[in-house]
Write an enzyme that holds these catalytic residues in place. Structure first.
Site, PDB file in Angstrom:
ATOM      1  N   HIS A  18      46.296 -36.465 -26.825  1.00  0.00           N
ATOM      2  CA  HIS A  18      46.877 -35.394 -26.002  1.00  0.00           C
ATOM      3  C   HIS A  18      46.277 -35.414 -24.592  1.00  0.00           C
ATOM      4  O   HIS A  18      46.978 -35.207 -23.611  1.00  0.00           O
ATOM      5  CB  HIS A  18      46.625 -34.026 -26.654  1.00  0.00           C
ATOM      6  CG  HIS A  18      47.419 -33.814 -27.900  1.00  0.00           C
ATOM      7  ND1 HIS A  18      48.387 -32.852 -28.024  1.00  0.00           N
ATOM      8  CD2 HIS A  18      47.407 -34.467 -29.084  1.00  0.00           C
ATOM      9  CE1 HIS A  18      48.936 -32.919 -29.228  1.00  0.00           C
ATOM     10  NE2 HIS A  18      48.337 -33.882 -29.898  1.00  0.00           N
ATOM     11  N   ASP A 110      49.630 -27.853 -23.095  1.00  0.00           N
ATOM     12  CA  ASP A 110      50.065 -28.657 -24.231  1.00  0.00           C
ATOM     13  C   ASP A 110      51.027 -27.830 -25.079  1.00  0.00           C
ATOM     14  O   ASP A 110      50.742 -26.670 -25.412  1.00  0.00           O
ATOM     15  CB  ASP A 110      48.821 -29.036 -25.050  1.00  0.00           C
ATOM     16  CG  ASP A 110      49.070 -30.213 -25.950  1.00  0.00           C
ATOM     17  OD1 ASP A 110      50.080 -30.189 -26.671  1.00  0.00           O
ATOM     18  OD2 ASP A 110      48.259 -31.152 -25.930  1.00  0.00           O
ATOM     19  N   TRP A 349      52.322 -41.884 -30.896  1.00  0.00           N
ATOM     20  CA  TRP A 349      53.300 -41.940 -29.798  1.00  0.00           C
ATOM     21  C   TRP A 349      52.743 -42.660 -28.571  1.00  0.00           C
ATOM     22  O   TRP A 349      53.442 -43.417 -27.892  1.00  0.00           O
ATOM     23  CB  TRP A 349      53.791 -40.542 -29.450  1.00  0.00           C
ATOM     24  CG  TRP A 349      54.887 -40.549 -28.417  1.00  0.00           C
ATOM     25  CD1 TRP A 349      54.897 -39.890 -27.238  1.00  0.00           C
ATOM     26  CD2 TRP A 349      56.151 -41.266 -28.482  1.00  0.00           C
ATOM     27  NE1 TRP A 349      56.068 -40.137 -26.556  1.00  0.00           N
ATOM     28  CE2 TRP A 349      56.853 -40.978 -27.297  1.00  0.00           C
ATOM     29  CE3 TRP A 349      56.741 -42.108 -29.415  1.00  0.00           C
ATOM     30  CZ2 TRP A 349      58.112 -41.501 -27.014  1.00  0.00           C
ATOM     31  CZ3 TRP A 349      57.998 -42.643 -29.136  1.00  0.00           C
ATOM     32  CH2 TRP A 349      58.666 -42.336 -27.952  1.00  0.00           C
ATOM     33  N   ASP A 370      54.049 -37.544 -36.789  1.00  0.00           N
ATOM     34  CA  ASP A 370      55.281 -38.072 -36.192  1.00  0.00           C
ATOM     35  C   ASP A 370      55.424 -39.582 -36.317  1.00  0.00           C
ATOM     36  O   ASP A 370      56.445 -40.147 -35.925  1.00  0.00           O
ATOM     37  CB  ASP A 370      55.329 -37.694 -34.705  1.00  0.00           C
ATOM     38  CG  ASP A 370      54.157 -38.268 -33.914  1.00  0.00           C
ATOM     39  OD1 ASP A 370      53.083 -38.485 -34.517  1.00  0.00           O
ATOM     40  OD2 ASP A 370      54.305 -38.493 -32.702  1.00  0.00           O
TER      41      ASP A 370
HETATM   42  N1  UDP Z   1      43.065 -46.374 -28.104  1.00  0.00           N
HETATM   43  C1  UDP Z   1      42.170 -47.146 -27.383  1.00  0.00           C
HETATM   44  N2  UDP Z   1      41.382 -48.026 -28.065  1.00  0.00           N
HETATM   45  C2  UDP Z   1      41.437 -48.167 -29.402  1.00  0.00           C
HETATM   46  C3  UDP Z   1      42.378 -47.392 -30.135  1.00  0.00           C
HETATM   47  C4  UDP Z   1      43.182 -46.502 -29.437  1.00  0.00           C
HETATM   48  O1  UDP Z   1      42.075 -47.057 -26.150  1.00  0.00           O
HETATM   49  O2  UDP Z   1      40.669 -48.978 -29.935  1.00  0.00           O
HETATM   50  C5  UDP Z   1      43.909 -45.398 -27.356  1.00  0.00           C
HETATM   51  C6  UDP Z   1      45.340 -45.858 -27.274  1.00  0.00           C
HETATM   52  O3  UDP Z   1      45.522 -46.706 -26.156  1.00  0.00           O
HETATM   53  C7  UDP Z   1      46.095 -44.548 -27.198  1.00  0.00           C
HETATM   54  C8  UDP Z   1      45.201 -43.547 -27.928  1.00  0.00           C
HETATM   55  O4  UDP Z   1      43.933 -44.163 -28.056  1.00  0.00           O
HETATM   56  O5  UDP Z   1      46.239 -44.156 -25.840  1.00  0.00           O
HETATM   57  C9  UDP Z   1      45.721 -43.237 -29.318  1.00  0.00           C
HETATM   58  O6  UDP Z   1      46.822 -42.401 -29.225  1.00  0.00           O
HETATM   59  P1  UDP Z   1      48.016 -42.476 -30.255  1.00  0.00           P
HETATM   60  O7  UDP Z   1      49.004 -41.411 -29.872  1.00  0.00           O
HETATM   61  O8  UDP Z   1      48.561 -43.834 -30.340  1.00  0.00           O
HETATM   62  O9  UDP Z   1      47.358 -42.194 -31.660  1.00  0.00           O
HETATM   63  P2  UDP Z   1      46.406 -41.033 -32.225  1.00  0.00           P
HETATM   64  O10 UDP Z   1      45.010 -41.472 -31.953  1.00  0.00           O
HETATM   65  O11 UDP Z   1      46.762 -39.748 -31.515  1.00  0.00           O
HETATM   66  O12 UDP Z   1      46.741 -41.032 -33.684  1.00  0.00           O
END
Ligand code: UDP
Length: 453
Positions: A18, A110, A349, A370
């Site tokens: 977020h 948000d 996302w 999602d």
């Molecule tokens: N991310 C990163 N390095 C990692 C894993 C994830 O920088 O090793 C970042 C990725 O680029 C994204 C965020 O963490 O911007 C993850 O957001 P996403 O919505 O894909 O998944 P969530 O963590 O919310 O399930």
């Protein structure tokens, strides 16, 4: 109002998925001359502040009711306390800023925190919710929140305006299994409690990506698509030095990952990550590990520290010639690297938008929330991914299936088609963000509206 008098408060929910997109949006507003204050709970404050010197974003920490390092006993307990404490802190902050030289004119909050709009409006401010999920997912939640949707049973489909038919496994998990996370379901549905009182709805997507559902939503409410909110250097290159999200402490292993990738051939590596929150069960982790080994290709796998004990014993040592396992990586740099041939992802996302914007085909293995719906669109609507199938009633995806899907994405005819489609989405994402593109125009319009209000 002059741009330099337009003080905007941006308030994301405090998790990377977020904060990242809302921070990027803040940078864009700041680069257009607006005065942006990003509200955040303490633990995230320092890294963001340090990283933002080029796009002056003022950081205001507020309390979420918890001491640094203190853990809530449950999601419910966290959300309840967070809302109570953060809404009071928000009101105090707005009042403090009103007395200072930064009187706030508008709040971008948000969408999962609709109470922020109530608080803002009580203080005479206008606001707009920021949706960090796709337009399709938001539309599904809207229909459910209004009691306008019948949940399909296994084998049947659900129908929504301007969307393909969705099977039960394509719906957000909080909907297909309403008892799974009741407090999170309330959180996502609560977004539609007061949104009609907002100035507009900001959505992190772009028109071409979700053309029909964006059009449908736009016919109902003042929707503005403003995505993809990934750092400018990966997209339109207009914001100099905007190369990462700025959450640097998590960006460990930068050199290790890139040096390792530099030594691999073009398109030869599968990058595997399930984001910052999803946690695979031990059995699934083992199947994934052996699936990667069986595929015989190279892999770069992000296994967060707390997950590491679920790896099969000696897996890292036994696969050292083929794989690199790290606890976190600079995902954008990795996806942009020519050695990466496909992305095995949970379909968060942000990860989905990043892969689309960088033209990387996907093997999708959604876990919850999602991600199921994103996976449906990746595989069946945008044609850029293959979705793994679970083969037993426990929902475990077996190693053979993982191997086959990776081979299909990396070597098969379908993989080539996915790559062609991914390249097309990359161009369209860039077009949307570039001057005169759909998202760029919407951001300009949003700024004008704030200045005139
Ligand atoms: N991310 C990163 N390095 C990692 C894993 C994830 O920088 O090793 C970042 C990725 O680029 C994204 C965020 O963490 O911007 C993850 O957001 P996403 O919505 O894909 O998944 P969530 O963590 O919310 O399930």
């Amino acid at each position: 109002m002059e741009r330099s008098d337009a003080y905007i408060l941006v308030f994301p929910y405090p998790t990377p998925g977020h904060i990242n997109p809302m921070l990027q949006f803040s940078k864009r507003l700041a680069s257009m001359g607006l005065r942006v204050t990003l509200v955040t709970t303490q633990p995230n404050t320092k890294p963001i502040e340090e990283a933002q010197s080029n796009y002056p974003i003022h950081i205001e920490p507020i309390s979420d009711g918890f001491q640094p390092g203190e853990k809530a006993q449950s999601v419910e307990a966290y959300l309840e306390k967070f809302q109570k404490v953060a809404s009071q802190s928000l009101a105090q902050l707005v009042e403090k800023l009103a007395r200072s030289k930064r009187p706030i004119k508008f709040i971008v909050y948000d969408s999962v925190m609709p109470w922020a709009l109530d608080t803002a409006q009580e203080l005479g401010l206008d606001g707009a919710p920021f949706y960090t999920q796709s337009c399709a997912v938001s539309a599904i939640y809207y229909h459910v929140s209004q009691g306008m949707m019948k949940i399909p049973i296994e084998g049947k489909t659900a129908s929504f305006p301007s969307m393909p038919l969705l099977g039960i496994n394509d719906l957000p998990s909080f909907i297909s299994d309403m008892d799974s996370y009741p407090s999170l379901l309330r959180l996502v549905l609560g977004r539609f409690s007061n949104f009609r009182k907002a100035k507009c709805l900001l959505i992190n997507t772009f028109d071409m990506l979700e053309a029909e559902v964006v059009k449908w939503m736009g016919s109902q409410w003042p929707v503005k698509t403003i995505g993809p909110t990934i750092p400018s250097m990966y997209l339109d290159k207009r914001l100099e030095d905007d190369k990462d999200y700025g959450l640097s402490p998590l960006n460990l292993n930068v050199d290790a990952c890139i040096t390792w990738l530099d030594a691999r051939d073009i398109g030869s590596v599968v990058y595997v990550s399930f984001g910052s929150l999803a946690s695979l069960g031990e059995e699934q982790m083992e199947e994934l590990a052996w699936g990667l080994k069986r595929s015989k290709g190279y892999f770069l796998w992000v296994v967060r520290e707390l997950e590491e004990q679920k790896l099969p014993s000696n897996f890292i040592e036994n696969t050292a010639d083929k794989g690199l396992v790290v606890s976190w990586c600079p995902q954008l740099d990795v996806l942009a690297h020519k050695a990466v041939g496909c992305f095995m992802t949970h379909c968060g996302w942000n990860s989905t938008l990043e892969a689309l914007s960088l033209g990387v085909p996907m093997v999708v293995m959604p876990q919850w929330t999602d991600q199921m719906t994103n996976a449906k669109f990746v595989a069946d609507v945008w044609g850029v991914g293959v979705r793994v199938k679970a083969s037993d009633e426990k929902g475990i995806v077996k190693r053979e299936e993982i191997e086959e899907c990776i081979r299909e994405a990396m070597e098969g005819e379908r993989g080539k088609e996915m790559k062609r489609n991914a390249e097309r989405w990359k161009e369209l994402a860039k077009e949307a963000a570039t001057e005169g593109g759909s998202s760029d125009k919407n951001i300009e319009e949003f700024v004008k509206e704030i200045l005139c209000s």
